[in-house]
Write a protein that holds these residues in place. Structure first.
Motif, PDB file in Angstrom:
ATOM      1  N   THR A  12       0.828  -1.202   0.000  1.00  0.00           N
ATOM      2  CA  THR A  12       0.000   0.000   0.000  1.00  0.00           C
ATOM      3  C   THR A  12       0.867   1.259   0.000  1.00  0.00           C
ATOM      4  O   THR A  12       2.031   1.220   0.382  1.00  0.00           O
ATOM      5  CB  THR A  12      -0.900   0.059   1.250  1.00  0.00           C
ATOM      6  OG1 THR A  12      -0.069   0.103   2.411  1.00  0.00           O
ATOM      7  CG2 THR A  12      -1.849  -1.119   1.329  1.00  0.00           C
ATOM      8  N   VAL A  13       0.237   2.352  -0.419  1.00  0.00           N
ATOM      9  CA  VAL A  13       0.862   3.669  -0.302  1.00  0.00           C
ATOM     10  C   VAL A  13      -0.207   4.601   0.259  1.00  0.00           C
ATOM     11  O   VAL A  13      -1.228   4.857  -0.390  1.00  0.00           O
ATOM     12  CB  VAL A  13       1.360   4.210  -1.664  1.00  0.00           C
ATOM     13  CG1 VAL A  13       1.989   5.590  -1.481  1.00  0.00           C
ATOM     14  CG2 VAL A  13       2.358   3.255  -2.303  1.00  0.00           C
ATOM     15  N   GLY A  14       0.030   5.079   1.482  1.00  0.00           N
ATOM     16  CA  GLY A  14      -0.866   6.067   2.062  1.00  0.00           C
ATOM     17  C   GLY A  14      -0.556   7.424   1.460  1.00  0.00           C
ATOM     18  O   GLY A  14       0.604   7.743   1.207  1.00  0.00           O
ATOM     19  N   VAL A  15      -1.596   8.229   1.234  1.00  0.00           N
ATOM     20  CA  VAL A  15      -1.428   9.521   0.569  1.00  0.00           C
ATOM     21  C   VAL A  15      -2.095  10.612   1.400  1.00  0.00           C
ATOM     22  O   VAL A  15      -3.226  10.453   1.870  1.00  0.00           O
ATOM     23  CB  VAL A  15      -2.069   9.507  -0.837  1.00  0.00           C
ATOM     24  CG1 VAL A  15      -1.850  10.829  -1.547  1.00  0.00           C
ATOM     25  CG2 VAL A  15      -1.532   8.348  -1.671  1.00  0.00           C
ATOM     26  N   ALA A  16      -1.375  11.725   1.561  1.00  0.00           N
ATOM     27  CA  ALA A  16      -1.917  12.917   2.204  1.00  0.00           C
ATOM     28  C   ALA A  16      -1.466  14.126   1.400  1.00  0.00           C
ATOM     29  O   ALA A  16      -0.471  14.070   0.678  1.00  0.00           O
ATOM     30  CB  ALA A  16      -1.434  13.029   3.648  1.00  0.00           C
ATOM     31  N   ASN A 120      -8.179  -0.115   7.093  1.00  0.00           N
ATOM     32  CA  ASN A 120      -8.677   0.696   5.983  1.00  0.00           C
ATOM     33  C   ASN A 120      -8.174   2.139   6.009  1.00  0.00           C
ATOM     34  O   ASN A 120      -8.359   2.865   5.037  1.00  0.00           O
ATOM     35  CB  ASN A 120     -10.210   0.707   5.982  1.00  0.00           C
ATOM     36  CG  ASN A 120     -10.782  -0.672   5.729  1.00  0.00           C
ATOM     37  OD1 ASN A 120     -10.277  -1.410   4.900  1.00  0.00           O
ATOM     38  ND2 ASN A 120     -11.816  -1.018   6.457  1.00  0.00           N
ATOM     39  N   TYR A 121      -7.555   2.551   7.116  1.00  0.00           N
ATOM     40  CA  TYR A 121      -7.149   3.945   7.267  1.00  0.00           C
ATOM     41  C   TYR A 121      -5.691   4.160   7.657  1.00  0.00           C
ATOM     42  O   TYR A 121      -5.168   5.259   7.486  1.00  0.00           O
ATOM     43  CB  TYR A 121      -8.017   4.635   8.337  1.00  0.00           C
ATOM     44  CG  TYR A 121      -9.487   4.571   8.059  1.00  0.00           C
ATOM     45  CD1 TYR A 121     -10.079   5.439   7.149  1.00  0.00           C
ATOM     46  CD2 TYR A 121     -10.295   3.628   8.696  1.00  0.00           C
ATOM     47  CE1 TYR A 121     -11.438   5.383   6.887  1.00  0.00           C
ATOM     48  CE2 TYR A 121     -11.654   3.571   8.438  1.00  0.00           C
ATOM     49  CZ  TYR A 121     -12.216   4.444   7.544  1.00  0.00           C
ATOM     50  OH  TYR A 121     -13.556   4.383   7.276  1.00  0.00           O
ATOM     51  N   MET A 124      -3.086   5.895   5.285  1.00  0.00           N
ATOM     52  CA  MET A 124      -3.461   7.272   4.965  1.00  0.00           C
ATOM     53  C   MET A 124      -3.202   8.189   6.167  1.00  0.00           C
ATOM     54  O   MET A 124      -2.672   9.294   6.014  1.00  0.00           O
ATOM     55  CB  MET A 124      -4.936   7.342   4.565  1.00  0.00           C
ATOM     56  CG  MET A 124      -5.421   8.723   4.208  1.00  0.00           C
ATOM     57  SD  MET A 124      -7.153   8.737   3.682  1.00  0.00           S
ATOM     58  CE  MET A 124      -7.985   8.164   5.157  1.00  0.00           C
ATOM     59  N   VAL A 125      -3.552   7.721   7.352  1.00  0.00           N
ATOM     60  CA  VAL A 125      -3.303   8.513   8.564  1.00  0.00           C
ATOM     61  C   VAL A 125      -1.799   8.657   8.792  1.00  0.00           C
ATOM     62  O   VAL A 125      -1.320   9.732   9.165  1.00  0.00           O
ATOM     63  CB  VAL A 125      -4.015   7.891   9.790  1.00  0.00           C
ATOM     64  CG1 VAL A 125      -3.675   8.650  11.064  1.00  0.00           C
ATOM     65  CG2 VAL A 125      -5.530   7.873   9.576  1.00  0.00           C
ATOM     66  N   ALA A 126      -1.028   7.593   8.539  1.00  0.00           N
ATOM     67  CA  ALA A 126       0.434   7.671   8.676  1.00  0.00           C
ATOM     68  C   ALA A 126       1.012   8.693   7.691  1.00  0.00           C
ATOM     69  O   ALA A 126       1.915   9.456   8.043  1.00  0.00           O
ATOM     70  CB  ALA A 126       1.067   6.297   8.471  1.00  0.00           C
ATOM     71  N   ALA A 127       0.491   8.743   6.460  1.00  0.00           N
ATOM     72  CA  ALA A 127       0.953   9.739   5.480  1.00  0.00           C
ATOM     73  C   ALA A 127       0.643  11.149   5.981  1.00  0.00           C
ATOM     74  O   ALA A 127       1.462  12.065   5.838  1.00  0.00           O
ATOM     75  CB  ALA A 127       0.290   9.502   4.120  1.00  0.00           C
TER      76      ALA A 127
END
Length: 140
Positions: A12-16, A120-121, A124-127
């Protein structure tokens, strides 16, 4: 100047993304892939997000170990950064991401997100945490 932050993982890649003034960070999405080596669709999605948000620079989580040493994840992250920079022409800035996942779980706990839903999050939260850490370091 708008920034895009990425929490690059094996699947996965989390995005912000930041606001235009670089004051706030908002989680955008998690890009998922079926295999660690399948990056074409991941790169295409990130390119689309860069275009959509008119991003100037990319902040990429740098997964050093707690003792500061670099392992296999750092090598893979550097390879990903090199590919991303070539494809997008955007400057890639590494941001130490130690303990960002722990912080992401704490944030989700405070938000009342159920344990079974946190998968599920979390990226994204880490990003978002990576981006906030970067923005805070520039504000000092």
């Amino acid at each position: 100047m708008r920034l895009l932050a990425l929490d690059f993982g094996s699947k996965t890649v989390g995005v912000a993304v930041s606001d235009e003034l670089g004051l706030t960070a908002t989680g955008v999405e998690i890009v998922r892939r079926k295999s660690p080596n399948k990056l074409r669709q991941t790169m295409a999605r990130i390119e689309a997000l860069i275009e959509e948000y008119q991003v100037d620079k990319v902040i990429l989580g740098y997964p050093v170990m707690l003792d500061g040493s670099e392992g296999e994840r750092v090598r893979k992250t550097k390879e990903f950064a090199h590919m991303l920079e070539r494809r997008t022409g955007k400057e890639i800035i590494f941001q130490d991401e130690r303990l960002t996942t722990v912080e992401a779980y704490e944030i989700m706990d405070l938000m009342g997100i159920k344990k079974e839903d946190r998968y599920n999050y979390v990226d994204m939260v880490a990003a978002k945490v990576i981006l906030e850490d970067y923005l805070n370091s520039k504000a000092e």
